[in-house]
Design a protein around this motif. Structure first.
Motif, mmCIF file in Angstrom:
data_model
loop_
_atom_site.group_PDB
_atom_site.id
_atom_site.type_symbol
_atom_site.label_atom_id
_atom_site.label_comp_id
_atom_site.label_asym_id
_atom_site.label_seq_id
_atom_site.Cartn_x
_atom_site.Cartn_y
_atom_site.Cartn_z
ATOM 1 N N LYS A 1 39.301 67.088 41.988
ATOM 2 C CA LYS A 1 40.394 67.877 41.907
ATOM 3 C C LYS A 1 40.675 68.505 40.215
ATOM 4 C CE LYS A 1 42.186 67.005 46.322
ATOM 5 N NZ LYS A 1 43.252 66.601 46.993
ATOM 6 N N GLY A 2 40.377 67.451 39.321
ATOM 7 C CA GLY A 2 40.779 67.758 38.087
ATOM 8 C C GLY A 2 39.361 68.424 37.155
ATOM 9 N N MET A 3 38.616 68.717 38.134
ATOM 10 C CA MET A 3 37.277 69.117 37.129
ATOM 11 C C MET A 3 37.049 70.754 37.462
ATOM 12 S SD MET A 3 34.527 66.689 38.683
ATOM 13 C CE MET A 3 32.905 67.566 37.690
ATOM 14 N N TRP A 4 36.833 71.476 36.392
ATOM 15 C CA TRP A 4 36.734 72.903 36.451
ATOM 16 C C TRP A 4 35.505 73.449 37.119
ATOM 17 C CZ3 TRP A 4 39.579 77.030 36.775
ATOM 18 C CH2 TRP A 4 39.419 78.213 36.666
ATOM 19 N N PRO A 5 35.396 74.259 38.278
ATOM 20 C CA PRO A 5 34.156 74.594 38.817
ATOM 21 C C PRO A 5 33.464 75.474 38.036
ATOM 22 C CG PRO A 5 35.916 74.483 40.503
ATOM 23 C CD PRO A 5 36.783 74.566 38.899
ATOM 24 N N LYS A 6 31.953 75.402 38.019
ATOM 25 C CA LYS A 6 31.343 76.001 37.159
ATOM 26 C C LYS A 6 30.132 76.708 38.213
ATOM 27 C CE LYS A 6 31.560 74.350 32.475
ATOM 28 N NZ LYS A 6 30.795 73.602 31.314
ATOM 29 N N ASN A 7 29.651 77.894 37.567
ATOM 30 C CA ASN A 7 28.695 78.721 38.200
ATOM 31 C C ASN A 7 28.860 78.780 39.728
ATOM 32 O OD1 ASN A 7 26.935 78.327 35.853
ATOM 33 N ND2 ASN A 7 26.494 76.448 36.415
ATOM 34 N N ARG A 8 28.058 78.560 40.778
ATOM 35 C CA ARG A 8 28.205 79.162 42.080
ATOM 36 C C ARG A 8 29.047 77.950 42.660
ATOM 37 N NH1 ARG A 8 23.515 81.764 44.468
ATOM 38 N NH2 ARG A 8 23.684 80.055 46.149
#
Length: 373
Positions: free
Chosen positions: A338-345
């Motif tokens: 939950k502390g990670m920033w989503p990238k791409n798809r």
């Protein structure tokens, strides 16, 4: 006993060489222009002159080996002495010193620091294995700021061993009063005076009861910098050292063993075969109780090779591995991203305090498991 592993990518300060700068349009144009000169078969003197200008603009001449400087007064003037060097530089108009020193580290954003603590507080492990921390003082300050408010979340024991990397990428552990560290040692294999592991290879023991001891083998394999063949060979040698240490403990009759760390590649890679092929460790992500937050994006029903599992399509780089006896005693496990920033798809649930990549807690998830021992 709940144990967790988290590569926090530093807490308060991160080395400038590890921070990926934002590349603007002007920098991209310089890079493209330099590439055109590099691909030329013949170059004029003017070409070489422009290449030197571009290399300066892109920062190729900036070489830094030491993160610290010492400032002190002597004979009524201010002197700067680089660590490890004997030459002093007097700060005055003749040396063109304008009153500031470039710091080798960048401060981590306040929101990112708070999000690191939020990830840890949500899992609330009894034993927390940390990678890429600055030093012991930083870990203690982190505990005082975010975990000392209640007895349920405070940590009482801290151990950080200094490794071989001067960039503040140490490894350590935080544990509550129920699980003090019984012993800690470095197993880094020396070759011509240089450690085999880039940071360290550490062995922790925790005395859970009078008769039960948990052993933790903790390491970070070679990061993906350098020629691919060299990096792969280096990782395989490091994995062999980890597998050898595990088998030695098993040969001594030890049953409760944990292996953890950032390996930078999925489990099926040949470089990791000395761990996954030559030992009987089991990956916590394969346990039936393993519950990560799934993707909500277009890849939510897709399994990408090398990902943690179906619907959790982030590349597996971080591992929490258990001996069969411990694997059978797992009552719950999971992955907190939950502390990670989503990238791409990929898209997954994040904290409301993570609005961009700069506010992300880390590029790594936190892995955890609850053991009934």
């Amino acid at each position: 006993m709940k144990i967790a592993f988290y590569n926090v990518e530093n807490i308060f300060h991160r080395d400038a060489g590890l921070v990926q700068p934002h590349v603007g349009r002007g920098v991209k144009m310089w890079m493209e222009e330099l590439e055109t000169y590099l691909t030329k078969d013949r170059r004029t003197d003017r070409d070489y002159e422009r290449m030197r200008e571009l290399s300066f603009l892109l920062g190729f001449e900036r070489v830094s080996y030491e993160p610290y400087v010492v400032m002190r007064r002597r004979w009524g003037g201010l002197y700067i002495r680089k660590r490890g060097h004997t030459m002093d530089y007097k700060a005055d108009s003749l040396t063109h010193w304008n009153g500031w020193i470039k710091v080798q580290t960048f401060p981590v954003g306040e929101q990112a620091i708070a999000n690191k603590a939020r990830v840890i507080r949500e899992v609330n492990p009894d034993i927390l294995l940390l990678q890429e921390v600055e030093d012991r003082t930083t870990v203690e300050d982190f505990n005082d700021l975010f975990f000392s408010q209640t007895e349920e979340s405070i940590y009482h024991h801290f151990h950080v061993l200094c490794g071989h990397d001067y960039r503040g990428l140490e490894m350590g552990v935080m544990s509550n009063k129920k699980y003090p560290v019984h012993s800690v040692r470095s197993l880094n294999v020396l070759r011509e005076g240089v450690g085999l592991f880039p940071q360290d290879f550490q062995h922790y023991t925790f005395q859970c009861s009078k008769k039960k001891t948990v052993h933790v083998l903790f390491a970070q394999l070679q990061s993906p910098t350098g020629k691919q063949e060299w990096v792969t060979g280096r990782r395989k040698a490091q994995a062999h050292a980890m597998g050898k240490a595990y088998r030695k403990l098993r040969g001594q009759g030890e049953a409760h063993i944990i292996m953890a760390g950032t390996f930078y590649m999925p489990y099926y890679a040949d470089a990791l075969s000395p761990i996954f092929r030559d030992t009987d460790v089991k990956d916590i992500s394969k346990h039936p109780t393993f519950q990560p937050t799934p993707d909500n994006g277009k890849d939510g029903s897709y399994f990408r090779l090398g990902a943690y599992r179906l619907g959790v399509n982030i590349r597996q780089e971080d591992f929490l591995l258990l001996s069969p006896e411990l694997f059978d005693r797992v009552t719950a496990s999971g992955l907190n991203r939950k502390g990670m920033w989503p990238k791409n798809r990929s898209q997954w649930e994040t904290y409301d305090t993570v609005q961009n990549e700069q506010e992300a807690a880390s590029h790594h998830p936190l892995l955890w498991c609850d053991l009934d021992i």
